[in-house]
Design a protein around this motif. Structure first.
Motif, PDB file in Angstrom:
ATOM      1  N   TRP A   1       3.758  -4.972  -5.583  1.00  0.00           N
ATOM      2  CA  TRP A   1       3.364  -6.455  -4.915  1.00  0.00           C
ATOM      3  C   TRP A   1       4.687  -7.059  -4.676  1.00  0.00           C
ATOM      4  N   LEU A   2       5.369  -7.225  -5.550  1.00  0.00           N
ATOM      5  CA  LEU A   2       6.831  -7.955  -5.199  1.00  0.00           C
ATOM      6  C   LEU A   2       7.559  -7.367  -4.069  1.00  0.00           C
ATOM      7  N   ALA A   3       7.716  -6.159  -4.387  1.00  0.00           N
ATOM      8  CA  ALA A   3       8.345  -5.487  -3.364  1.00  0.00           C
ATOM      9  C   ALA A   3       7.712  -5.616  -1.999  1.00  0.00           C
ATOM     10  N   GLY A   4       6.404  -5.537  -1.778  1.00  0.00           N
ATOM     11  CA  GLY A   4       5.874  -5.631  -0.520  1.00  0.00           C
ATOM     12  C   GLY A   4       5.979  -6.973   0.081  1.00  0.00           C
ATOM     13  N   SER A   5       6.054  -8.140  -1.027  1.00  0.00           N
ATOM     14  CA  SER A   5       6.128  -9.360  -0.510  1.00  0.00           C
ATOM     15  C   SER A   5       7.520  -9.859   0.143  1.00  0.00           C
ATOM     16  N   ILE A   6       8.426  -9.144  -0.563  1.00  0.00           N
ATOM     17  CA  ILE A   6       9.818  -9.499  -0.165  1.00  0.00           C
ATOM     18  C   ILE A   6      10.177  -8.641   1.304  1.00  0.00           C
TER      19      ILE A   6
ATOM     20  N   CYS B   1       1.511   0.701 -16.135  1.00  0.00           N
ATOM     21  CA  CYS B   1       0.900   0.794 -14.924  1.00  0.00           C
ATOM     22  C   CYS B   1       0.784  -0.751 -14.246  1.00  0.00           C
ATOM     23  N   SER B   2       0.450  -1.748 -14.878  1.00  0.00           N
ATOM     24  CA  SER B   2       0.419  -2.952 -14.452  1.00  0.00           C
ATOM     25  C   SER B   2       1.787  -3.528 -14.045  1.00  0.00           C
ATOM     26  N   ILE B   3       2.849  -3.125 -14.777  1.00  0.00           N
ATOM     27  CA  ILE B   3       4.261  -3.513 -14.534  1.00  0.00           C
ATOM     28  C   ILE B   3       4.556  -2.945 -13.031  1.00  0.00           C
ATOM     29  N   LEU B   4       4.210  -1.795 -12.868  1.00  0.00           N
ATOM     30  CA  LEU B   4       4.583  -1.040 -11.735  1.00  0.00           C
ATOM     31  C   LEU B   4       3.682  -1.445 -10.557  1.00  0.00           C
TER      32      LEU B   4
ATOM     33  N   GLN C   1       0.717  -1.328   0.067  1.00  0.00           N
ATOM     34  CA  GLN C   1      -0.039   0.170  -0.075  1.00  0.00           C
ATOM     35  C   GLN C   1       1.006   1.278  -0.148  1.00  0.00           C
ATOM     36  N   CYS C   2       2.045   1.105   0.854  1.00  0.00           N
ATOM     37  CA  CYS C   2       2.729   2.263   0.841  1.00  0.00           C
ATOM     38  C   CYS C   2       3.392   2.609  -0.769  1.00  0.00           C
ATOM     39  N   PHE C   3       3.925   1.640  -1.240  1.00  0.00           N
ATOM     40  CA  PHE C   3       4.551   2.086  -2.638  1.00  0.00           C
ATOM     41  C   PHE C   3       3.034   2.254  -3.590  1.00  0.00           C
TER      42      PHE C   3
END
Length: 311
Positions: free
Chosen positions: A154-159, A146-149, A116-118
């Motif tokens: 999501w990936l950064a949040g999961s990490i 937009c979809s890639i970002l 959510q932050c990102f």
């Protein structure tokens, strides 16, 4: 900071007791009803926004509203990770959480919260491009980019969630097992560790506090440029529409980031105010998001009217 103790496996805790929010016993039923109502309204409000963006071609074709739909989806899941467990604290049900359940809650809380932050930062960048680079906007922010970002967020949040959960629960927990909080979150859980927590506290400060503060500063920088561009718009109606578009997002960012930074830049704090602040950004903010966007965004209001009218 704690000194390391000699620990045997049979002393390791297998569950945690969430003590929840401090409250007078005579208010238990009222608080139960209040948080139940908040949860139901949060799910319905965000679901309505999500369905509106999906059903209205003019909305889901625009990156701004694609991001809004993702935000509503995140709010629904973030609320589901926090509020049902909180509601149980106002009932006679057991307050025990299995060790694995506590790990899962901490992971998903930080996974969804950091995503959510990102996402808020991406929304500010989208508004910056739309207002400051209007002619190049369709090229600079198209649906594919937009979809890639969003996928990157999501990936950064999961990490981020994985790192925080792994670092927190690599420590031994040998008792007591009572968490003086309403969720399994890093500062509250670390107080129970039977080992030195200084490294974890440093990582919490850097990885959460500084990252959140950096995202917040990027958002403020975007809006400084946006405001400068808006003031150059010649017509009063044009300035009003631009401010209205950005006002919703800026309001949401403020009510999310300020409490978040307050909590995690003071990771060693034991102030009773921390619980109230945490409730605001974990429970109340997901409820406010659909209200803010519905009341302040003319496109969303128009789409909702068309949906309810069956057109």
């Amino acid at each position: 900071m704690r000194k390391t103790k000699n620990i045997s496996l049979d002393t390791m805790v297998t569950d945690f007791i969430l003590l929840g929010l401090s409250h007078p016993p005579n208010l238990r039923t009222l608080l139960f009803l209040v948080f139940c109502t908040i949860y139901v309204l949060t799910q319905l409000g965000n679901l309505l926004i999500l369905l509106t963006v999906w059903a209205e071609p003019k909305l889901h074709a625009r990156p701004m509203y694609l991001l809004l739909g993702v935000l509503s989806f995140l709010d629904m899941w973030l609320s589901s990770v926090i509020v049902p467990r909180l509601i149980l604290n106002f009932t006679a049900a057991s307050k025990a959480v299995p060790f694995g359940g506590c790990v899962a809650q901490l992971y998903f809380f930080h996974f969804l919260g950091s995503t959510q932050c990102f996402l808020y930062t991406l929304m500010a960048y989208d508004r910056y491009l739309a207002i400051c680079q209007p002619l190049r906007y369709p090229v600079l922010m198209n649906g594919r980019l937009c979809s890639i970002l969003v996928a990157g967020a999501w990936l950064a949040g999961s990490i981020h969630g994985s790192i925080q959960a792994a670092l927190t629960f690599r420590l031994p927990y040998c008792g007591p097992n009572q968490i003086d909080y309403f969720i399994c979150d890093i500062p509250a859980v670390l107080r129970l560790a039977c080992a030195d927590t200084s490294v974890n506290e440093l990582v919490t400060f850097v990885d959460i506090g500084v990252v959140a503060a950096s995202c917040f500063m990027l958002i403020l920088l975007s809006y400084a440029n946006i405001i400068r561009a808006i003031l150059k718009i010649r017509t009063a109606d044009g300035r009003r529409r631009a401010f209205s578009t950005c006002g919703s997002h800026l309001t949401v960012v403020t009510v999310y980031y300020v409490p978040c930074i307050f909590i995690y830049l003071r990771a060693g704090s034991k102030s009773p105010l921390d619980g109230a602040v945490a409730v605001f950004y974990t429970v109340v903010t997901p409820l406010l998001n659909p209200l803010i966007y519905t009341l302040r965004n003319q496109d969303v209001k128009s789409a909702l009217r068309r949906m309810t009218a069956g057109r």
